[in-house]
Structure formats: structure tokens, C-alpha cells
Design a protein around this motif. Structure first.
Motif, PDB file in Angstrom:
ATOM      1  N   THR A  50       1.014  -1.089   0.273  1.00 34.59           N
ATOM      2  CA  THR A  50      -0.295   0.358   0.271  1.00 34.59           C
ATOM      3  C   THR A  50       1.114   1.564  -0.122  1.00 34.59           C
ATOM      4  O   THR A  50       1.918   1.310   0.277  1.00 34.59           O
ATOM      5  N   ALA A  51       0.313   2.671  -1.158  1.00 33.86           N
ATOM      6  CA  ALA A  51       1.240   3.202  -0.568  1.00 33.86           C
ATOM      7  C   ALA A  51       1.222   3.796   0.936  1.00 33.86           C
ATOM      8  O   ALA A  51       2.336   4.413   1.762  1.00 33.86           O
ATOM      9  N   ALA A  52       0.634   3.576   1.657  1.00 30.87           N
ATOM     10  CA  ALA A  52       0.978   3.822   2.928  1.00 30.87           C
ATOM     11  C   ALA A  52       2.352   3.712   3.553  1.00 30.87           C
ATOM     12  O   ALA A  52       3.253   3.646   4.746  1.00 30.87           O
TER      13      ALA A  52
ATOM     14  N   ARG B 275       9.531   2.158 -11.619  1.00 26.11           N
ATOM     15  CA  ARG B 275       8.210   2.125 -12.163  1.00 26.11           C
ATOM     16  C   ARG B 275       7.595   2.280 -11.259  1.00 26.11           C
ATOM     17  O   ARG B 275       6.798   1.151 -10.678  1.00 26.11           O
ATOM     18  N   LEU B 276       6.573   3.077 -10.416  1.00 26.69           N
ATOM     19  CA  LEU B 276       6.241   3.397  -9.898  1.00 26.69           C
ATOM     20  C   LEU B 276       4.187   3.472 -10.284  1.00 26.69           C
ATOM     21  O   LEU B 276       4.013   4.037 -11.160  1.00 26.69           O
TER      22      LEU B 276
ATOM     23  N   ALA C 143      -3.432  12.308  -4.442  1.00 29.37           N
ATOM     24  CA  ALA C 143      -3.026  13.670  -5.935  1.00 29.37           C
ATOM     25  C   ALA C 143      -1.608  13.788  -4.780  1.00 29.37           C
ATOM     26  O   ALA C 143      -0.805  13.873  -5.199  1.00 29.37           O
ATOM     27  N   ASP C 144      -1.376  13.232  -3.181  1.00 32.47           N
ATOM     28  CA  ASP C 144      -0.196  13.612  -2.238  1.00 32.47           C
ATOM     29  C   ASP C 144       1.169  12.648  -3.184  1.00 32.47           C
ATOM     30  O   ASP C 144       1.786  13.559  -3.231  1.00 32.47           O
ATOM     31  N   VAL C 145       0.505  11.026  -3.118  1.00 25.90           N
ATOM     32  CA  VAL C 145       1.584  10.734  -4.078  1.00 25.90           C
ATOM     33  C   VAL C 145       2.251  11.175  -5.305  1.00 25.90           C
ATOM     34  O   VAL C 145       3.131  11.695  -5.509  1.00 25.90           O
ATOM     35  N   GLY C 146       0.857  11.533  -6.572  1.00 26.70           N
ATOM     36  CA  GLY C 146       1.095  11.639  -7.792  1.00 26.70           C
ATOM     37  C   GLY C 146       2.218  13.489  -7.798  1.00 26.70           C
ATOM     38  O   GLY C 146       2.987  13.789  -8.232  1.00 26.70           O
ATOM     39  N   ALA C 147       2.208  14.079  -6.471  1.00 28.86           N
ATOM     40  CA  ALA C 147       2.582  15.130  -5.944  1.00 28.86           C
ATOM     41  C   ALA C 147       4.292  15.286  -6.057  1.00 28.86           C
ATOM     42  O   ALA C 147       5.201  15.516  -6.152  1.00 28.86           O
TER      43      ALA C 147
END
Length: 374
Positions: free
Chosen positions: A259-261, A298-299, A315-319
Motif C-alpha cells: 500500500t502507499a501508506a 517504475r511506480l 494527489a499527494d503521491v502524484g505530487a
């Protein structure tokens, strides 16, 4: 070596797919229809109607079946008024108040099928309600004969032997969804799901050029990279695990799934990702400059749910990682929150990951050696 031109040449692509894996992946919608019809004929809804089980047990086999069962559990758990258990064997505490769901392939002499048969035998001996999907013969079918709700779809995957491994995810999901519907845990029209999977198969099919084909495009972006599959929500986290499994199964590619977290607690990986996001210098000399010790990462950020928390995290991970691919369903017809829309989006994304893995495997020649994965 990657043969990226292969993905743009339909004739070569289909010729390279000598075992018919792409055609099998494209049958996801047909698998759902066949399973739904077989479940109706078996009387699954009639026999389970009004039942309030103590637990729902999803029996797994190694590989994509386990990933699909864990995905199903993630879809049901937030709203289900009972525990949803994913297990490779029938738990010893099973009894008449429990429902067990299992799939099998009917193979004689297969140790995995023997384990499924043993679990089915234990479940029916203890009086559990068992829904068994697969051929009408084989060790598991014999173990449950006359004592299970036998769901026997009238279609088979026209691929040789072990190549069928990893290609029946739609059947596994359709079986779980049919049982969930009968138990009033989730209300989803399986015919609608089949139509959605047909549309995705058309979108990802071999005729499309890579720049308009999402599965081919993703396959090319993952080529010669280490895929990092991060889920933006709990369901997407399990879908990431499914993606890693199909990449290994069909392409021989090792991927990280989390997970991203959880990935946020891995600083070295975060630093490696930032470092590798820069473009290669035009002055770099491939002969004098040392090659990296491993393929750069590659994410791919996967998102299934549409709640505010998930959108903010995407949005946060994309930034922080502007080069990341975001894998989600941007379709107003599939919009909405809750287990049913989530299930539709997750199933469509699973099919896209199937196509991606097969395309990558074909472009890498992963199946040209005759080695079977599964």
C-alpha cells in the motif's frame, strides 16, 4: 531483450501467442456469464437465501486464485456482518453455520487438487454449506458429490495444461460474488460485470496501438523496470498483490506490491524512486558509464475506491512522484462509493493487469522457452 515492436504488430503478436493466452484473458466476461448461469442452475441463491452464516470461508489455491480471494474478502469485509476468512485449507472449526466457497480444476494426480478435495471433504463432513465451482469430475467433485452446490460452468479455457493457471480469475470472482449476492452481502449484477469485462477486453485487445491501448502502454512502461505496485486504498492494495502475481505468472517479472501508506515507511526505496525519476543524460556513454545494479523502479499507483481519503492520497503521491502511473477507472458509469462499484472497478482493473502481464511476457519472450509458469 524487449521486442517492443511486437506489440504494434497484431499478426506477429497473435503468432507469438501460440498457447492462446491472450484469447483466454479476453474470455473474462464469458467466464462471468457462464459462472452466473451455472450458479442459477445449481440453485445457489435459492439454497442460501435467508441464511445468516457464522462465517464465510473462501478456499484458495496457490497463485492468482489466492490473490482473487483476498481481493474478494477486501471488498466484502467493510460492510459484511460476519468474518470473511481466506484460507488454503478448511478450518477445523467449520460447522453447519458456515459457508465455504471453493474452485477446482478437476485434475487427477495434482497435489493442489488433492488438497482442495480434502478441504471439501472436511467441510461437508462437518455440515458446512459448500459451493464448489469447476468441472463435474475430479478429486474435489468426487469429494463433494451430492453434498455440495456444484457450479459447473459450460465453458473451458482452450489453453494447454498448466497454462490455464492464472486465467480463471473471473470465474473465481464470479463465484464469490454469486454467493455474496445470495447471502445479501453485496448486490451486483453479474451480467453488468460481464459486459464491463467485455468492454475492457475490447479496449485492451491485440488490435489497438500502444498509445491508445492502456494495457499495452502500461506493459511498455514497465519493461526493463522494477514495478512498484502501490495501492491507494485497502482494496487497491490487494489488487496490487494480484498484479504482482500475474506479472510473475505471465511475464516472469518480479514486482513489489504494497500500500502507499506502507511504502511511506521505506525511506531507501523512496530515495531510489526519486533518484531514478530523472531522465538519462544525453551525454551518457553506454559503454563507459556503468549500468545500474538493478532495473530502475517504475511506480504504478492503483486506486479502486473513490472516497475523499483515497483521492487525497492519490494527489499527494502524484505530487511527490510526478512520473508515477495512476491505474484507476475514470468512467462516470462506474462512479460511486460502496462495495458494488468497488467490485466492478476492481474486476475491470484486474483484467487490465492480466492483459498487461501477458503483453509484457510476449514482448520479453517469457513463454518462448517452453517453461510453464503458474
Amino acid at each position: 531483450m524487449l521486442d517492443d515492436a511486437l506489440l504494434s504488430d497484431e499478426t506477429r503478436l497473435l503468432a507469438a501467442d501460440h498457447d492462446g493466452i491472450l484469447r483466454a484473458v479476453a474470455t473474462a466476461g464469458a467466464q462471468v456469464r457462464a459462472t452466473a448461469e451455472a450458479a442459477r442452475e445449481a440453485g445457489v441463491r435459492r439454497e442460501l437465501a435467508g441464511l445468516r452464516p457464522r462465517a464465510l470461508v473462501l478456499l484458495t489455491r496457490p497463485g492468482t486464485t489466492e490473490s482473487a480471494c483476498r481481493l474478494m474478502a477486501a471488498l466484502l469485509t467493510p460492510t459484511a456482518p460476519l468474518p470473511v476468512i481466506v484460507s488454503g485449507v478448511a478450518p477445523p472449526w467449520l460447522g453447519p453455520l458456515d459457508v465455504v466457497v471453493a474452485t477446482h480444476r478437476g485434475r487427477e494426480g495434482d497435489p493442489v487438487e488433492a488438497d482442495v478435495a480434502e478441504s471439501v471433504h472436511r467441510a461437508v463432513r462437518r455440515g458446512a454449506h459448500v459451493v464448489l465451482t469447476g468441472p463435474g469430475e475430479g478429486p474435489a467433485a468426487a469429494a463433494g458429490a451430492g453434498r455440495v452446490l456444484a457450479v459447473t460452468p459450460r465453458m473451458t479455457l482452450a489453453v494447454p495444461g498448466e497454462d490455464a493457471d492464472g486465467l480463471d480469475t473471473a470465474t473465481v470472482l464470479a463465484t464469490g460474488l454469486a454467493v455474496a449476492g445470495a447471502l445479501e452481502l453485496l448486490d451486483l449484477d453479474l451480467d453488468d460485470l460481464a459486459d464491463r469485462l467485455d468492454a475492457e477486453a475490447e479496449r485492451d485487445g491485440p488490435r489497438g496501438e500502444a498509445f491508445v491501448n492502456p494495457a499495452k502502454s502500461l506493459a511498455l512502461r514497465l519493461a526493463e523496470r522494477t514495478p512498484l505496485l502501490w495501492g491507494a486504498d485497502p482494496v487497491a492494495g490487494l489488487l496490487a498483490g494480484y498484479g504482482a502475481t500475474v506479472l510473475a505468472t505471465h511475464a516472469g517479472v518480479v514486482a513489489q506490491a504494497t500500500t502507499a501508506a506502507a511504502a511511506g515507511a521505506q525511506p531507501a526505496l523512496q530515495a531510489r524512486l526519486v533518484e531514478s525519476s530523472g531522465e538519462a543524460s544525453i551525454f551518457a556513454d553506454p559503454f563507459d558509464d556503468p549500468a545500474p545494479a538493478a532495473p530502475p523502479p517504475r511506480l504504478v499507483l492503483l486506486a479502486v475506491r473513490e472516497d475523499l481519503t483515497t483521492r487525497r492520497l492519490v494527489a499527494d503521491v502524484g505530487a511527490r512522484h510526478p512520473g508515477a502511473d495512476v491505474l484507476e477507472i475514470d468512467d462516470v458509469e462506474l462512479a460511486g462509493e460502496g462495495p458494488s462499484p468497488d467490485a466492478l472497478r476492481a474486476a475491470v482493473l484486474a483484467t487490465r493487469l492480466d492483459f498487461t502481464a501477458v503483453y509484457l511476457g510476449l514482448a520479453l519472450g517469457a513463454r518462448a522457452t517452453g517453461v510453464r509458469t503458474g
